[in-house]
Design a protein around this motif. Structure first.
Motif, PDB file in Angstrom:
ATOM      1  N   THR A 252      -6.585   2.614  18.788  1.00 46.75           N
ATOM      2  CA  THR A 252      -7.695   2.892  17.871  1.00 46.75           C
ATOM      3  C   THR A 252      -7.288   3.702  16.646  1.00 46.75           C
ATOM      4  OG1 THR A 252      -8.327   4.633  19.446  1.00 46.75           O
ATOM      5  CG2 THR A 252      -9.646   2.624  19.444  1.00 46.75           C
ATOM      6  N   ALA A 253      -5.983   3.998  16.503  1.00 53.42           N
ATOM      7  CA  ALA A 253      -5.534   4.713  15.293  1.00 53.42           C
ATOM      8  C   ALA A 253      -5.878   3.901  14.046  1.00 53.42           C
ATOM      9  CB  ALA A 253      -4.030   4.968  15.365  1.00 53.42           C
ATOM     10  N   GLY A 254      -5.684   2.591  14.115  1.00 51.56           N
ATOM     11  CA  GLY A 254      -6.008   1.745  12.975  1.00 51.56           C
ATOM     12  C   GLY A 254      -7.479   1.795  12.625  1.00 51.56           C
ATOM     13  N   ALA A 255      -8.337   1.710  13.652  1.00 48.49           N
ATOM     14  CA  ALA A 255      -9.775   1.716  13.417  1.00 48.49           C
ATOM     15  C   ALA A 255     -10.228   3.022  12.768  1.00 48.49           C
ATOM     16  CB  ALA A 255     -10.523   1.493  14.731  1.00 48.49           C
ATOM     17  N   TYR A 256      -9.684   4.154  13.234  1.00 49.05           N
ATOM     18  CA  TYR A 256     -10.052   5.444  12.645  1.00 49.05           C
ATOM     19  C   TYR A 256      -9.427   5.628  11.260  1.00 49.05           C
ATOM     20  CZ  TYR A 256     -12.109   6.963  17.058  1.00 49.05           C
ATOM     21  OH  TYR A 256     -12.905   7.071  18.178  1.00 49.05           O
ATOM     22  N   GLY A 257      -8.295   4.988  11.033  1.00 46.59           N
ATOM     23  CA  GLY A 257      -7.676   5.052   9.709  1.00 46.59           C
ATOM     24  C   GLY A 257      -8.399   4.198   8.693  1.00 46.59           C
ATOM     25  N   PHE A 258      -8.917   3.052   9.136  1.00 46.86           N
ATOM     26  CA  PHE A 258      -9.583   2.131   8.212  1.00 46.86           C
ATOM     27  C   PHE A 258     -10.738   2.784   7.467  1.00 46.86           C
ATOM     28  CE2 PHE A 258      -8.333  -1.888  10.811  1.00 46.86           C
ATOM     29  CZ  PHE A 258      -7.059  -1.811  10.288  1.00 46.86           C
ATOM     30  N   VAL A 259     -11.512   3.623   8.180  1.00 46.78           N
ATOM     31  CA  VAL A 259     -12.711   4.180   7.547  1.00 46.78           C
ATOM     32  C   VAL A 259     -12.360   5.085   6.374  1.00 46.78           C
ATOM     33  CG1 VAL A 259     -14.062   4.030   9.661  1.00 46.78           C
ATOM     34  CG2 VAL A 259     -12.809   6.129   9.175  1.00 46.78           C
TER      35      VAL A 259
ATOM     36  N   ILE B 224       1.650  -0.798   7.668  1.00 43.59           N
ATOM     37  CA  ILE B 224       2.023   0.242   8.647  1.00 43.59           C
ATOM     38  C   ILE B 224       1.243   0.042   9.939  1.00 43.59           C
ATOM     39  CG2 ILE B 224       1.834   2.705   9.194  1.00 43.59           C
ATOM     40  CD1 ILE B 224       2.506   3.272   6.241  1.00 43.59           C
ATOM     41  N   PHE B 225      -0.070  -0.157   9.828  1.00 45.58           N
ATOM     42  CA  PHE B 225      -0.876  -0.358  11.035  1.00 45.58           C
ATOM     43  C   PHE B 225      -0.554  -1.691  11.715  1.00 45.58           C
ATOM     44  CE2 PHE B 225      -3.927   2.807   9.118  1.00 45.58           C
ATOM     45  CZ  PHE B 225      -3.762   3.759  10.118  1.00 45.58           C
ATOM     46  N   THR B 226      -0.281  -2.723  10.911  1.00 43.31           N
ATOM     47  CA  THR B 226       0.125  -4.006  11.494  1.00 43.31           C
ATOM     48  C   THR B 226       1.401  -3.841  12.305  1.00 43.31           C
ATOM     49  OG1 THR B 226      -0.885  -5.269   9.684  1.00 43.31           O
ATOM     50  CG2 THR B 226       0.840  -6.375  10.954  1.00 43.31           C
ATOM     51  N   GLY B 227       2.366  -3.117  11.739  1.00 43.93           N
ATOM     52  CA  GLY B 227       3.620  -2.859  12.453  1.00 43.93           C
ATOM     53  C   GLY B 227       3.409  -2.056  13.720  1.00 43.93           C
ATOM     54  N   LEU B 228       2.518  -1.088  13.676  1.00 44.03           N
ATOM     55  CA  LEU B 228       2.235  -0.281  14.869  1.00 44.03           C
ATOM     56  C   LEU B 228       1.632  -1.135  15.982  1.00 44.03           C
ATOM     57  CD1 LEU B 228       0.827   3.030  13.318  1.00 44.03           C
ATOM     58  CD2 LEU B 228       2.947   2.754  14.632  1.00 44.03           C
TER      59      LEU B 228
ATOM     60  N   ALA C  98      -2.665  -7.012  15.240  1.00 40.02           N
ATOM     61  CA  ALA C  98      -1.722  -7.119  14.119  1.00 40.02           C
ATOM     62  C   ALA C  98      -2.157  -8.224  13.159  1.00 40.02           C
ATOM     63  CB  ALA C  98      -0.314  -7.391  14.645  1.00 40.02           C
ATOM     64  N   VAL C  99      -2.505  -9.386  13.702  1.00 45.25           N
ATOM     65  CA  VAL C  99      -2.912 -10.527  12.875  1.00 45.25           C
ATOM     66  C   VAL C  99      -4.163 -10.198  12.053  1.00 45.25           C
ATOM     67  CG1 VAL C  99      -3.834 -12.886  12.938  1.00 45.25           C
ATOM     68  CG2 VAL C  99      -1.854 -12.269  14.356  1.00 45.25           C
ATOM     69  N   PHE C 100      -5.166  -9.625  12.713  1.00 48.18           N
ATOM     70  CA  PHE C 100      -6.446  -9.425  12.025  1.00 48.18           C
ATOM     71  C   PHE C 100      -6.483  -8.137  11.204  1.00 48.18           C
ATOM     72  CE2 PHE C 100      -7.544 -12.452  15.420  1.00 48.18           C
ATOM     73  CZ  PHE C 100      -7.998 -13.482  14.599  1.00 48.18           C
TER      74      PHE C 100
END
Length: 423
Positions: free
Chosen positions: A237-244, A387-391, A301-303
């Motif tokens: 969920t790091a990506g989700a919290y980063g997106f905002v 970066i988030f895709t790579g993670l 990663a894809v989405f």
């Protein structure tokens, strides 16, 4: 009749009230997520001060998330949940009576952080309760129901409630109303939910209890697969919290209105709530690790890339971007079987194993925005996306090593699919 229906849905009737209690409690906790920051900056705080407040809050969430697993073992889930409710109520009371009226950060930071300590102790202690109570062949479904209740209350119902309450009650009364949901949810989950004594671990001395609390860290080294699971959960969920932090501005630069972006974001989390249960069921059939690796890591990663490139190429295409957001929310939920897999790696210390997993959940709320803040100036929006895709790809790679035991004497802890392979 009801018990039969609940059983077919993967939810034991004795735990059903607990799920309902978590849903209502998390409505109270999450009702301010979409608007509190802007309210504070409109009423005296700078953006930097608001960011500091929420950063410290995220750190408190991470600490409490870690403690929840071991405290649920040391004290029992019910007592750990009661401590969480108490901290939440105390923090909210002082935050609203002194913190916001004075806009004094010296008061606001510790009291809002007290709220951050409260909700993980309540919610994640109940998750530990589930891992002890649910049978292994239904564990993925059982934790799926937990994340439906958790995310449904926090990200969906809380936000919808605020959208109706704010015009009628105003900001402060809406914040106060959180205590009603918290009290109701706690009553249902703690007092009305059926007790299961097998979920409580007895410790003869304080030294034994402290030793077990320490195991909430050492188990990550004693059982490296548990530690890897914690890393994967942090990425989840790091990506989700980063997106905002940066996606709203990017979407509006593309041409979306604020309302359209909020609807796209709402679709993402609505999809996530639904798929929390679906992936729990799929994981019990297809295999927990397979579900996380392919649908979680690869799918996210894809989405994640799609959230940037689809509107970049197609412009403010509402339907196409909403579909990508729905797919991302669905894949985000495919990490749900981690909550079944990780405690199964340490059946004798499930609480300690869950502490590592819960720590990852808490850290994601802190690390996601930190990644954005650290790199957005140098790599811009597209760089953060990659970066988030790579993670997410890295999390899928890590899952290769998080395999379950296949020995005959450990068969009760094995992933359903891996069980069949072992037989």
């Amino acid at each position: 009749m009801n018990q039969g229906i609940l059983g077919k849905m993967g939810m034991d009737s004795k735990m059903a009230l607990g799920y309902l209690g978590v849903l209502i409690f998390m409505m109270g906790d999450g009702l301010e997520l979409g608007w509190l920051s802007s309210y504070l900056t409109d009423n005296g705080l700078t953006v930097q001060q608001s960011a500091l407040l929420f950063s410290v809050y995220g750190f408190a969430v991470a600490i409490a998330a870690w403690l929840s697993g071991v405290l649920a073992e040391v004290l029992g889930p019910r007592k750990a949940m009661m401590i969480g409710v108490t901290l939440f109520v105390l923090g909210t009371f002082v935050f609203l009576t002194i913190g916001i009226p004075t806009m004094n950060l010296a008061v606001m930071i510790p009291t809002y952080s007290l709220r951050g300590l409260g909700y993980p102790l309540f919610a994640y202690s109940f998750l530990v309760w589930i891992t002890y109570y649910a049978p292994s062949d239904k564990l993925g479904t059982a934790v799926g129901w937990f994340w439906v209740a958790f995310a449904g209350g926090l990200n969906v119902l809380g936000a919808y409630y605020s959208s109706f309450a704010l015009p009628i009650l105003g900001e402060m009364k809406t914040l106060w109303s959180a205590l009603i949901f918290v009290a109701l949810g706690a009553t249902i989950a703690i007092l009305l939910n059926k007790e299961d004594n097998s979920s409580q671990k007895k410790f003869k001395t304080k030294a034994d209890a402290l030793k077990y609390i320490a195991k909430g860290i050492t188990i990550a080294f004693e059982k490296p697969k548990v530690g890897l699971g914690g890393i994967v959960r942090t990425i989840n969920t790091a990506g989700a919290y980063g997106f905002v932090v940066f996606l709203p501005a990017y979407m509006m630069e593309i041409g979306f209105t604020r309302t359209e972006w909020l609807q796209i974001y709402g679709a993402l989390w609505s999809s996530n709530v639904i798929f929390n249960l679906i992936w729990g069921i799929v994981g019990d059939k297809l295999g927990w690790r397979n579900t996380i690796m392919w649908f979680g890591g690869i799918g996210c990663a894809v989405f994640t890339a799609g959230l940037y490139y689809v509107p970049s190429v197609m412009g403010p295409n509402y339907v196409a971007t909403t579909v990508v957001a729905i797919c991302f929310g669905a894949c985000l939920a495919a990490y749900v079987p981690l909550s079944a897999l990780i405690p199964s790696l340490a059946p004798e210390n499930k609480g300690a194993a869950m502490s590592i997993l819960n720590l990852g959940a808490g850290l994601s709320q802190f690390i996601g925005p930190v990644i954005v803040g650290a790199f957005i100036a140098s790599v811009d929006t597209v760089g953060i996306i990659w970066i988030f895709t790579g993670l997410y790809l890295f999390s899928s790679f890590l899952m290769i090593f998080v395999s379950l035991p296949k020995h005959d004497n450990e068969v009760h802890t094995a992933d359903p699919v891996e069980l069949k392979a072992a037989q």
